[in-house]
Design a protein around this motif. Structure first.
Motif, PDB file in Angstrom:
ATOM      1  N   SER A 143       0.811  -1.221   0.000  1.00  0.00           N
ATOM      2  CA  SER A 143       0.000   0.000   0.000  1.00  0.00           C
ATOM      3  C   SER A 143       0.844   1.269   0.000  1.00  0.00           C
ATOM      4  CB  SER A 143      -0.943   0.007   1.206  1.00  0.00           C
ATOM      5  OG  SER A 143      -0.202  -0.067   2.417  1.00  0.00           O
ATOM      6  N   ASP A 144       2.080   1.198   0.520  1.00  0.00           N
ATOM      7  CA  ASP A 144       2.897   2.412   0.663  1.00  0.00           C
ATOM      8  C   ASP A 144       4.301   2.300   0.076  1.00  0.00           C
ATOM      9  OD1 ASP A 144       1.457   4.503   2.630  1.00  0.00           O
ATOM     10  OD2 ASP A 144       0.911   2.478   3.224  1.00  0.00           O
ATOM     11  N   LEU A 145       5.042   1.271   0.472  1.00  0.00           N
ATOM     12  CA  LEU A 145       6.455   1.234   0.074  1.00  0.00           C
ATOM     13  C   LEU A 145       6.620   1.088  -1.429  1.00  0.00           C
ATOM     14  CD1 LEU A 145       8.240  -0.842   2.889  1.00  0.00           C
ATOM     15  CD2 LEU A 145       7.367   1.506   2.919  1.00  0.00           C
ATOM     16  N   LEU A 146       5.836   0.202  -2.051  1.00  0.00           N
ATOM     17  CA  LEU A 146       5.934   0.042  -3.499  1.00  0.00           C
ATOM     18  C   LEU A 146       5.520   1.312  -4.228  1.00  0.00           C
ATOM     19  CD1 LEU A 146       4.605  -3.588  -4.030  1.00  0.00           C
ATOM     20  CD2 LEU A 146       6.894  -2.753  -4.592  1.00  0.00           C
ATOM     21  N   VAL A 147       4.538   2.004  -3.694  1.00  0.00           N
ATOM     22  CA  VAL A 147       4.065   3.253  -4.312  1.00  0.00           C
ATOM     23  C   VAL A 147       5.140   4.327  -4.198  1.00  0.00           C
ATOM     24  CG1 VAL A 147       2.308   5.059  -4.225  1.00  0.00           C
ATOM     25  CG2 VAL A 147       1.664   2.670  -3.817  1.00  0.00           C
ATOM     26  N   GLN A 148       5.705   4.491  -3.005  1.00  0.00           N
ATOM     27  CA  GLN A 148       6.723   5.528  -2.800  1.00  0.00           C
ATOM     28  C   GLN A 148       8.004   5.226  -3.557  1.00  0.00           C
ATOM     29  OE1 GLN A 148       6.323   8.389  -1.185  1.00  0.00           O
ATOM     30  NE2 GLN A 148       4.226   7.903  -0.595  1.00  0.00           N
ATOM     31  N   ALA A 149       8.413   3.957  -3.587  1.00  0.00           N
ATOM     32  CA  ALA A 149       9.690   3.602  -4.210  1.00  0.00           C
ATOM     33  C   ALA A 149       9.602   3.568  -5.731  1.00  0.00           C
ATOM     34  CB  ALA A 149      10.164   2.253  -3.683  1.00  0.00           C
ATOM     35  N   PHE A 150       8.566   2.921  -6.260  1.00  0.00           N
ATOM     36  CA  PHE A 150       8.519   2.658  -7.695  1.00  0.00           C
ATOM     37  C   PHE A 150       7.294   3.230  -8.399  1.00  0.00           C
ATOM     38  CE2 PHE A 150      10.819  -1.308  -6.160  1.00  0.00           C
ATOM     39  CZ  PHE A 150      12.080  -0.806  -6.466  1.00  0.00           C
ATOM     40  N   GLY A 151       6.370   3.831  -7.645  1.00  0.00           N
ATOM     41  CA  GLY A 151       5.132   4.291  -8.272  1.00  0.00           C
ATOM     42  C   GLY A 151       4.257   3.147  -8.736  1.00  0.00           C
TER      43      GLY A 151
ATOM     44  N   SER B 235       4.420 -11.100  18.734  1.00  0.00           N
ATOM     45  CA  SER B 235       3.802 -11.284  17.423  1.00  0.00           C
ATOM     46  C   SER B 235       3.548  -9.896  16.849  1.00  0.00           C
ATOM     47  CB  SER B 235       2.497 -12.071  17.525  1.00  0.00           C
ATOM     48  OG  SER B 235       1.432 -11.237  17.944  1.00  0.00           O
ATOM     49  N   SER B 236       3.114  -9.846  15.607  1.00  0.00           N
ATOM     50  CA  SER B 236       2.868  -8.548  14.968  1.00  0.00           C
ATOM     51  C   SER B 236       1.799  -7.744  15.695  1.00  0.00           C
ATOM     52  CB  SER B 236       2.443  -8.757  13.509  1.00  0.00           C
ATOM     53  OG  SER B 236       3.472  -9.397  12.786  1.00  0.00           O
ATOM     54  N   ASP B 237       0.909  -8.427  16.406  1.00  0.00           N
ATOM     55  CA  ASP B 237      -0.144  -7.735  17.152  1.00  0.00           C
ATOM     56  C   ASP B 237       0.418  -6.840  18.247  1.00  0.00           C
ATOM     57  OD1 ASP B 237      -1.963  -9.109  15.642  1.00  0.00           O
ATOM     58  OD2 ASP B 237      -2.365 -10.636  17.158  1.00  0.00           O
ATOM     59  N   ASP B 238       1.645  -7.096  18.678  1.00  0.00           N
ATOM     60  CA  ASP B 238       2.226  -6.367  19.813  1.00  0.00           C
ATOM     61  C   ASP B 238       2.912  -5.063  19.407  1.00  0.00           C
ATOM     62  OD1 ASP B 238       1.414  -8.358  21.628  1.00  0.00           O
ATOM     63  OD2 ASP B 238       3.179  -9.562  21.151  1.00  0.00           O
ATOM     64  N   ARG B 239       2.959  -4.770  18.113  1.00  0.00           N
ATOM     65  CA  ARG B 239       3.556  -3.505  17.687  1.00  0.00           C
ATOM     66  C   ARG B 239       2.601  -2.357  18.003  1.00  0.00           C
ATOM     67  NH1 ARG B 239       5.176  -5.741  11.732  1.00  0.00           N
ATOM     68  NH2 ARG B 239       2.897  -5.684  11.655  1.00  0.00           N
ATOM     69  N   LEU B 240       3.157  -1.188  18.311  1.00  0.00           N
ATOM     70  CA  LEU B 240       2.354  -0.067  18.816  1.00  0.00           C
ATOM     71  C   LEU B 240       2.029   0.976  17.749  1.00  0.00           C
ATOM     72  CD1 LEU B 240       4.260   0.604  22.182  1.00  0.00           C
ATOM     73  CD2 LEU B 240       2.610  -1.195  21.624  1.00  0.00           C
ATOM     74  N   GLY B 241       2.737   0.959  16.654  1.00  0.00           N
ATOM     75  CA  GLY B 241       2.525   1.957  15.609  1.00  0.00           C
ATOM     76  C   GLY B 241       3.682   1.906  14.635  1.00  0.00           C
ATOM     77  N   TYR B 242       3.697   2.856  13.688  1.00  0.00           N
ATOM     78  CA  TYR B 242       4.761   2.828  12.690  1.00  0.00           C
ATOM     79  C   TYR B 242       5.017   4.219  12.131  1.00  0.00           C
ATOM     80  CZ  TYR B 242       0.751   2.710   9.455  1.00  0.00           C
ATOM     81  OH  TYR B 242      -0.420   2.982   8.786  1.00  0.00           O
ATOM     82  N   ILE B 243       6.181   4.326  11.480  1.00  0.00           N
ATOM     83  CA  ILE B 243       6.561   5.520  10.723  1.00  0.00           C
ATOM     84  C   ILE B 243       6.972   5.055   9.331  1.00  0.00           C
ATOM     85  CG2 ILE B 243       8.155   7.476  10.540  1.00  0.00           C
ATOM     86  CD1 ILE B 243       8.619   7.164  13.591  1.00  0.00           C
ATOM     87  N   ILE B 244       6.445   5.701   8.296  1.00  0.00           N
ATOM     88  CA  ILE B 244       6.842   5.406   6.919  1.00  0.00           C
ATOM     89  C   ILE B 244       7.646   6.585   6.386  1.00  0.00           C
ATOM     90  CG2 ILE B 244       6.054   4.928   4.571  1.00  0.00           C
ATOM     91  CD1 ILE B 244       3.513   3.729   5.805  1.00  0.00           C
ATOM     92  N   THR B 245       8.813   6.284   5.834  1.00  0.00           N
ATOM     93  CA  THR B 245       9.692   7.322   5.288  1.00  0.00           C
ATOM     94  C   THR B 245       9.987   7.034   3.819  1.00  0.00           C
ATOM     95  OG1 THR B 245      11.679   6.103   5.952  1.00  0.00           O
ATOM     96  CG2 THR B 245      10.797   7.711   7.521  1.00  0.00           C
ATOM     97  N   LYS B 246      10.432   8.075   3.124  1.00  0.00           N
ATOM     98  CA  LYS B 246      10.862   7.921   1.740  1.00  0.00           C
ATOM     99  C   LYS B 246      12.238   8.535   1.590  1.00  0.00           C
ATOM    100  CE  LYS B 246       8.499  12.203   0.393  1.00  0.00           C
ATOM    101  NZ  LYS B 246       7.480  12.818  -0.487  1.00  0.00           N
ATOM    102  N   GLY B 247      12.931   8.192   0.509  1.00  0.00           N
ATOM    103  CA  GLY B 247      14.254   8.747   0.263  1.00  0.00           C
ATOM    104  C   GLY B 247      14.679   8.468  -1.161  1.00  0.00           C
ATOM    105  N   GLU B 248      15.744   9.109  -1.572  1.00  0.00           N
ATOM    106  CA  GLU B 248      16.277   8.851  -2.910  1.00  0.00           C
ATOM    107  C   GLU B 248      16.982   7.502  -2.977  1.00  0.00           C
ATOM    108  OE1 GLU B 248      15.719  10.615  -5.720  1.00  0.00           O
ATOM    109  OE2 GLU B 248      14.326  11.680  -4.391  1.00  0.00           O
ATOM    110  N   THR B 249      17.484   7.030  -1.816  1.00  0.00           N
ATOM    111  CA  THR B 249      18.154   5.733  -1.758  1.00  0.00           C
ATOM    112  C   THR B 249      17.556   4.920  -0.606  1.00  0.00           C
ATOM    113  OG1 THR B 249      19.867   6.409  -0.188  1.00  0.00           O
ATOM    114  CG2 THR B 249      20.303   6.799  -2.550  1.00  0.00           C
TER     115      THR B 249
END
Length: 418
Positions: free
Chosen positions: A297-305, A377-391
């Motif tokens: 939903s996010d990384l593929l869009v930000q990295a490669f469109g 497990s993945s249920d125990d994660r509290l949140g996230y940050i999504i970043t973008k960059g040139e590399t």
């Protein structure tokens, strides 16, 4: 102009919400097939469907009957599994309805890790040595044969639920007691009473995001993963494209494609988890759908469109698929986790995230008063940050630095913790 089609999704949840949103935004008539009318609110897809059908999504006959007895009998253009747990029953129902999708046997193997391991072994795809067990005694014998350390896991769960890294027989006994008591997983799907003892695979971990046409990739990308400290295997950072071991990307992708062929997936999207061991790429597991954890939903869009959910909806509808990389940048997601068990109050430092131009977004998934723990497990994660960059190095470094800058605040009155 898009021709309006009727697209049914079986229980959009987690990554599947993005599926439903894409079809809704394309202008299609979206039908959500759900186990409870409360689920759109629970899983976050209110407002992105046109109608609901209630069915027991754990049962293929119930799913099929609910469809043919609905106003949409003989009107569905696509039936798409939007949760892993229902992928095989959806595939069976789609076959009966004459709709496009994963072959049932392939979906069944992807859903059941023991069947997948057997298929890899039969076709010479490198994975892990394994034994299927039911009891502690069988597990102890299997661990002795394979050799410690080993991994113990359920055969048909997800999100690293009750996956254990085990060093010795005492740890195995304790873990088997827990896993045998684990009877029901998400959405009341039953946990099979058969478990896997697997060889522990060393080395860094990756996932391969793929789209196949007649067995060959028309799109591929390798995502680097960082997982939580042993004895758990929770994914806490994804970076796309991988900043590491790029010289072995071709081998990693080819091994993933071979694994898909072994279980019978020749077309459409997939998300394959791989470890780059000292003896080369080895398969962890295969999923016949786009990657979750915001990779698709996010990384593929930000990295490669690349809009892989859009391509997937078009695949199920047998429409033309556009999945070319339109740019070459990078993105990363880092998860916020608790450093101890406690009662959550807040996360300090979130306000500063908006100051960074390369922060795509951040999200907190817990509320004050919720019990939290170190990630098991993945249920125990509290949140996230999504970043973008040139590399990828830039995106990854920023995501990790920003997560490290945050502080989890716990409530002081914690005597109520059980």
């Amino acid at each position: 102009m898009t021709t309006v089609k009727t697209v049914a999704f079986v229980e959009p949840s987690f990554y599947g919400v993005s599926f439903a949103r894409v079809a809704f935004e394309q202008g299609h008539r979206v039908i959500a097939i759900v186990s409870s009318k409360d689920n759109p609110q629970k899983y976050g897809y209110e407002g992105i469907y046109h109608d609901l059908i209630v069915a027991d999504i754990r049962d293929e006959e119930s799913l099929y009957q609910a469809i043919i007895q609905s106003p949409y009998a003989n009107q569905l253009d696509a039936l798409i599994p939007a949760t892993d747990y229902a992928s095989h029953v959806t595939a069976k129902a789609a076959e009966r309805l004459g709709l496009r999708g994963l072959p049932y046997e392939a979906a069944l193997k992807a859903r059941n890790k023991d069947l997948a391991r057997e298929a890899y072994a039969e076709h010479g795809v490198p994975s892990a040595r394994f034994k299927k067990v039911r009891t502690y005694e069988e597990a102890a014998a299997a661990a002795e044969e394979i050799g410690y350390p080993i991994v113990l896991k359920p055969t048909n769960c997800a999100s690293s639920q009750n996956v254990y890294f085990i060093n010795n027989v005492n740890e195995l006994r304790e873990a088997m007691e827990i896993i045998i008591a684990f009877k029901v997983t998400y959405m009341d799907f039953k946990v099979r009473e058969e478990y896997l003892i697997e060889e522990y695979l060393d080395g860094p971990e990756f996932s391969v995001e793929l789209f196949l046409r007649e067995g060959e990739p028309i799109f591929s990308a390798v995502t680097e993963k960082i997982t939580s400290p042993l004895p758990y295997f929770v994914e806490i950072v994804h970076t796309l494209p991988t900043p590491s071991y790029t010289e072995q990307e071709e081998d990693i992708v080819r091994t993933a494609v071979d694994a898909l062929a072994a279980i019978g997936i020749k077309n459409g999207p997939s998300h394959v988890e791989v470890k780059l061991s000292s003896t080369g790429p080895r398969i962890i597991e295969v999923n016949g759908r786009p990657g979750g954890d915001n990779i698709s939903s996010d990384l593929l869009v930000q990295a490669f469109g690349v809009e892989i959910f859009e391509a997937t909806v078009n695949y199920y509808l047998d429409n033309p698929i556009a999945i070319d990389k339109r740019q070459h940048r990078a993105a990363s997601i880092a998860y916020v986790t608790a450093d101890r068990d406690g009662i959550f109050e807040s996360i300090e430092g979130l306000e500063a995230l908006s100051l960074h131009d390369n922060v795509v977004r951040s999200h907190v998934t817990v509320s004050p008063g919720d019990p939290v723990s170190i990630p098991r497990s993945s249920d125990d994660r509290l949140g996230y940050i999504i970043t973008k960059g040139e590399t990828p190095e830039e995106a990854k470094a920023l995501a990790i630095a920003l997560v490290d800058s945050l502080k989890v605040i716990y409530q002081q009155h914690e005597a109520e913790i059980a």
